[in-house]
Design an enzyme around this catalytic site. Sequence first.
Site, PDB file in Angstrom:
ATOM      1  N   LYS A 157     -11.573  -0.305   2.610  1.00 48.92           N
ATOM      2  CA  LYS A 157     -10.761  -1.025   3.638  1.00 48.92           C
ATOM      3  C   LYS A 157     -11.792  -1.539   4.756  1.00 48.92           C
ATOM      4  O   LYS A 157     -12.307  -0.555   5.371  1.00 48.92           O
ATOM      5  CB  LYS A 157      -9.896   0.080   4.266  1.00 48.92           C
ATOM      6  CG  LYS A 157      -8.523  -0.858   4.900  1.00 48.92           C
ATOM      7  CD  LYS A 157      -7.396   0.326   5.272  1.00 48.92           C
ATOM      8  CE  LYS A 157      -6.341  -0.182   6.050  1.00 48.92           C
ATOM      9  NZ  LYS A 157      -5.208   0.756   6.075  1.00 48.92           N
ATOM     10  N   SER A 171      -0.758  -1.012   5.302  1.00 51.64           N
ATOM     11  CA  SER A 171      -1.947  -1.917   5.883  1.00 51.64           C
ATOM     12  C   SER A 171      -3.323  -2.002   4.931  1.00 51.64           C
ATOM     13  O   SER A 171      -4.111  -2.807   5.089  1.00 51.64           O
ATOM     14  CB  SER A 171      -2.324  -1.291   7.243  1.00 51.64           C
ATOM     15  OG  SER A 171      -2.876  -0.181   6.917  1.00 51.64           O
ATOM     16  N   SER A 225       0.319   3.395   4.487  1.00 51.56           N
ATOM     17  CA  SER A 225      -0.681   2.261   4.393  1.00 51.56           C
ATOM     18  C   SER A 225      -1.351   2.455   3.165  1.00 51.56           C
ATOM     19  O   SER A 225      -1.995   1.462   2.729  1.00 51.56           O
ATOM     20  CB  SER A 225      -1.525   2.222   5.574  1.00 51.56           C
ATOM     21  OG  SER A 225      -0.821   1.760   6.557  1.00 51.56           O
TER      22      SER A 225
END
Length: 463
Positions: A80, A155, A179
């Site tokens: 990420k 996210s 997330s």
Amino acid sequence: MHNILDLTARQVVSAFTTKELSPVDYMQALIARVEASEPWVQALWLFRPEMALEMARASEARYLRGAPLGPLDGMPVTVKELIATKGDPVPTGTAALPLDPAREDAPTVARLREDGAIIFAKTTCPDFGMLSSGLSSFHELSRNPWDLSQNPGGSSAGAAAAGAAGYGPLHVGTDIGGSVRLPAGWTGLFGLKPSFGRVPIDPYYTGRVAGPMTPTVDDAALIMHSITRPDWRDATALAYERLDWDVGPTNVQGLKIGLMMDAGCGLPVDPDVREAVAKAAMTFEENGATIIPIGPVLTRPMLDGLDRAWRARFWGLMQKLPAQAQDRILPYIRQWAASAAMLSPIEVADGYEQIYAMKRATNGALQRIDFILSPVNPKRSFAADWASPTNDPTRPFEHIAFTVPWNMGEQPAASIHCGMSSTGIPIGLQIVGHRHDDLGVMRLSRAYEEWRGPITNWPRHER
């Protein structure tokens, strides 16, 4: 050998070791898929194919010498965007921050590199990682590969989109309220939120963890060997245990498993989701487990209190930025945070105290039962360009009521694909275990995966 990009991570590494497959050939195939798909999916940032090929050639040479760096040598991995990689900016999804290069690798990245993994790209996230959406003021709009008009969630939006689109089997996201699990649920991946502190991270914060997002449970097991190794920079990390992550499916005979179909607050569960999760629970029962309906752990005051605490924290961070930078923050996020200016210190402190109320409630819910099953996402899907399932900054966390309690309670929790909605989007089953029983969650997930069978219809957008 059939399509090499359909192999599991363990199969790929095994083929590298036996020299049936070259890391260079695998990387070339992966690059071709990414280049064909990425104009539509938009999952990646800092995709660097030439660098990846150079690293693959070095890996190939090590295998030819019989001296691989570690168990992931030559294996492509994404992380990420907000997980720091040395020398690269860490915009955390927002156009508001300067693009200063990171001085060092984050713990997760350091462990992956030590084991020979090739971080060929980073994956997108929304502004400051504060949305369950692929919407960002910095990145392109990430979309759900199952239906490009729909949201992958977040996210860890790009990680979910990349995993579902077939950009290799290994992806790492972060999770502070869902997330990893929320986007894994909407894209059909297995997503593990480990026990708090199991995977060292930096920067650390209450409830924040890093975890794998992969097509199979075994893919996640392979990467957990690496990313759980210790790092002094995480002062909240658990004492390191050399766990055997290569677990088989557990025998569920005699297990007492709670079934939570009501989150206590937030959005109502869509009928498609309720039906799929109930059917999954029935499968556990058919295999010998006792399913016990249980009530919610979350209350409205808990969720609203956490919202106040997070708004206040972000408002404080935002005030440190120049006015021009604040103007570049996604308007939804800015509007959400701005209301914190009106909160009193007592309201903020009370909000933070709700974290401890969640800890007690989650710990209590697991007394006298072994695991808990629930939906991951209450909603089937939502539009790609929405910031959240409500798209309303005054109601930002209505969709995380099933996931956020386990962050605050520190329990391991996973999302695993358990069906398809009428909108053509996957549905996630959440499996929650006792604190530190990460292996138990993995074993139960393996059992369900075996009963369910493999996913064979992953979406592809190669043109």
